[in-house]
Design a protein around this motif. Structure first.
Motif, PDB file in Angstrom:
ATOM      1  N   ALA A   1      -5.174   1.348   2.723  1.00 35.41           N
ATOM      2  CA  ALA A   1      -6.228   0.536   1.260  1.00 35.41           C
ATOM      3  C   ALA A   1      -7.530   1.750   1.289  1.00 35.41           C
ATOM      4  N   VAL A   2      -7.645   2.484   1.981  1.00 40.61           N
ATOM      5  CA  VAL A   2      -8.579   3.284   1.471  1.00 40.61           C
ATOM      6  C   VAL A   2      -8.387   4.184   0.831  1.00 40.61           C
ATOM      7  N   VAL A   3      -7.190   5.082   0.544  1.00 42.36           N
ATOM      8  CA  VAL A   3      -6.115   6.097   0.082  1.00 42.36           C
ATOM      9  C   VAL A   3      -6.024   5.211  -1.363  1.00 42.36           C
ATOM     10  N   VAL A   4      -5.944   4.106  -1.266  1.00 44.01           N
ATOM     11  CA  VAL A   4      -4.734   3.151  -2.134  1.00 44.01           C
ATOM     12  C   VAL A   4      -6.233   3.254  -3.413  1.00 44.01           C
ATOM     13  N   LEU A   5      -7.348   2.646  -2.738  1.00 48.09           N
ATOM     14  CA  LEU A   5      -8.278   2.149  -3.186  1.00 48.09           C
ATOM     15  C   LEU A   5      -9.468   2.739  -3.602  1.00 48.09           C
ATOM     16  N   PHE A   6      -9.575   4.344  -2.798  1.00 48.39           N
ATOM     17  CA  PHE A   6     -10.936   5.204  -3.399  1.00 48.39           C
ATOM     18  C   PHE A   6     -10.241   6.620  -3.109  1.00 48.39           C
ATOM     19  N   ARG A   7      -9.630   6.570  -3.649  1.00 44.73           N
ATOM     20  CA  ARG A   7      -8.749   7.810  -3.900  1.00 44.73           C
ATOM     21  C   ARG A   7      -9.797   8.629  -4.172  1.00 44.73           C
ATOM     22  N   PRO A   8     -10.537   8.504  -5.602  1.00 44.02           N
ATOM     23  CA  PRO A   8     -11.563   9.262  -6.128  1.00 44.02           C
ATOM     24  C   PRO A   8     -12.513   9.401  -5.328  1.00 44.02           C
ATOM     25  N   TRP A   9     -13.328   8.613  -4.107  1.00 46.10           N
ATOM     26  CA  TRP A   9     -14.432   8.789  -3.981  1.00 46.10           C
ATOM     27  C   TRP A   9     -14.152   9.753  -2.259  1.00 46.10           C
ATOM     28  N   LEU A  10     -12.815   9.826  -1.948  1.00 46.56           N
ATOM     29  CA  LEU A  10     -12.870  10.756  -1.281  1.00 46.56           C
ATOM     30  C   LEU A  10     -12.105  12.556  -1.792  1.00 46.56           C
TER      31      LEU A  10
ATOM     32  N   LEU B   1       0.408  -1.342  -0.235  1.00 46.82           N
ATOM     33  CA  LEU B   1       0.609  -0.105  -0.106  1.00 46.82           C
ATOM     34  C   LEU B   1       0.412   1.100   0.184  1.00 46.82           C
ATOM     35  N   LEU B   2       2.185   1.335   0.798  1.00 42.18           N
ATOM     36  CA  LEU B   2       3.074   2.193   1.123  1.00 42.18           C
ATOM     37  C   LEU B   2       3.556   2.557  -0.846  1.00 42.18           C
ATOM     38  N   PHE B   3       3.786   1.470  -1.508  1.00 34.20           N
ATOM     39  CA  PHE B   3       4.193   1.178  -2.422  1.00 34.20           C
ATOM     40  C   PHE B   3       3.362   1.955  -3.766  1.00 34.20           C
ATOM     41  N   SER B   4       2.108   1.715  -3.424  1.00 30.60           N
ATOM     42  CA  SER B   4       1.200   2.368  -4.225  1.00 30.60           C
ATOM     43  C   SER B   4       0.932   3.479  -3.958  1.00 30.60           C
ATOM     44  N   LEU B   5       1.002   4.275  -3.075  1.00 25.18           N
ATOM     45  CA  LEU B   5       0.140   5.922  -2.336  1.00 25.18           C
ATOM     46  C   LEU B   5       0.230   6.628  -3.818  1.00 25.18           C
ATOM     47  N   PRO B   6      -0.925   7.207  -3.700  1.00 26.62           N
ATOM     48  CA  PRO B   6      -1.210   8.273  -5.094  1.00 26.62           C
ATOM     49  C   PRO B   6       0.690   9.332  -4.564  1.00 26.62           C
ATOM     50  N   PRO B   7       0.706  10.358  -5.621  1.00 25.88           N
ATOM     51  CA  PRO B   7       1.437  11.047  -4.859  1.00 25.88           C
ATOM     52  C   PRO B   7       1.390  12.380  -4.582  1.00 25.88           C
ATOM     53  N   ALA B   8       0.289  12.924  -4.380  1.00 26.02           N
ATOM     54  CA  ALA B   8      -1.139  13.938  -3.971  1.00 26.02           C
ATOM     55  C   ALA B   8      -0.064  14.923  -3.403  1.00 26.02           C
ATOM     56  N   ARG B   9       0.218  16.498  -2.762  1.00 23.61           N
ATOM     57  CA  ARG B   9       1.361  17.052  -2.113  1.00 23.61           C
ATOM     58  C   ARG B   9       0.244  18.021  -0.956  1.00 23.61           C
TER      59      ARG B   9
END
Length: 258
Positions: free
Chosen positions: A247-256, A126-134
């Motif tokens: 997991a929520v951030v990686v899988l459901f980021r658009p919903w957030l 999950l850390l490896f797949s974390l999106p690059p938002a800043r």
């Protein structure tokens, strides 16, 4: 002021490797320290986010592994130890008293080893797949996800400590005054809400609400199975919450909305 400083130092020393002098009343400090759990999480989050920024610049391919190791180092493995003991007991399929005895045993069983390996592999991926938002803090583009993850994980321990009974007559929960401290819960929750909003806006509030529901379910389930919570289950809750947030951030980021 000195009592509040002692309470903060107690929270810092309990949740991290940091060891500073604290000559206040130990029992009072432990009970009062609960309110500072999200603040300690913020300190951990800032360290992880800053480390992530540096690692992404110099060794991006190894970023997830180093962040995982840093998180374990900063907490001293305290929560992982609680997770291992909890899984050893819960996965044994025994009756309540036997489960509590297994959790108290210092020996590590196969269930605990399997569970912690799975947890660490999942957290790494999950850390490896974390999106690059800043999140811009001054001139530094920090990851709001790395910053918020330990905040919500440490906050999740606050309702566990203040709203649910302790399963044993003696132990960590009694030291923290388990089942008491609604004022601490309110103040810690307000702080966590503010930090969630500052980090991710509405997405942060949604994420915190999901963490609250998951933590409540975990605590209710353990109360049914064990008659309450233990020090090990508090640590397990922190570890599981960190994985849940990622997991929520990686899988459901658009919903957030981030």
């Amino acid at each position: 002021m000195s009592n509040q400083l002692a309470a903060f130092l107690t929270a810092l020393q309990f949740l991290t490797r940091v060891r500073l002098s604290n000559r206040g009343n130990r029992e009072v400090s432990f009970q009062a320290s609960i309110v500072y759990f999200p603040l300690v999480g913020l300190i951990l989050g800032l360290i992880l986010a800053a480390a992530g920024l540096v690692l992404n610049h110099f060794v991006p391919a190894a970023r997830a592994g180093f962040l995982l190791a840093l998180g374990v180092f900063l907490s001293g493995g305290l929560h992982l130890d609680g997770f291992i003991d909890t899984m050893d007991g819960l996965l044994s399929g025994r009756e309540r008293e036997r489960v509590l005895a297994i959790m108290k045993d210092s020996h590590v069983g196969a269930h605990g080893v399997t569970a912690v390996i799975t947890l660490l592999l999942l957290k790494f991926s999950l850390l490896f797949s974390l999106p690059p938002a800043r999140l811009w803090l001054g001139d530094l583009p920090l990851s709001p996800f790395l910053l918020l993850m330990p905040v919500l994980a440490r906050w999740a321990m606050v309702p566990a400590l203040t709203c649910f009974p302790y399963a044993r007559r003696e132990g960590l929960g009694n030291l923290f005054g388990a089942g008491q401290g609604r004022r601490a819960l309110i103040l810690a929750t307000v702080a966590a809400i503010a930090l969630s909003w500052l980090a991710l806006g509405c997405g942060g509030l949604i994420l915190m609400a999901l963490v609250a529901l998951t933590a409540w379910w975990w605590c209710r389930r353990l109360t049914v199975v064990l008659g309450g919570l233990t020090g090990d289950t508090y640590g397990a809750l922190a570890e599981l919450t960190e994985v849940f947030v990622l997991a929520v951030v990686v899988l459901f980021r658009p919903w957030l909305g981030v």
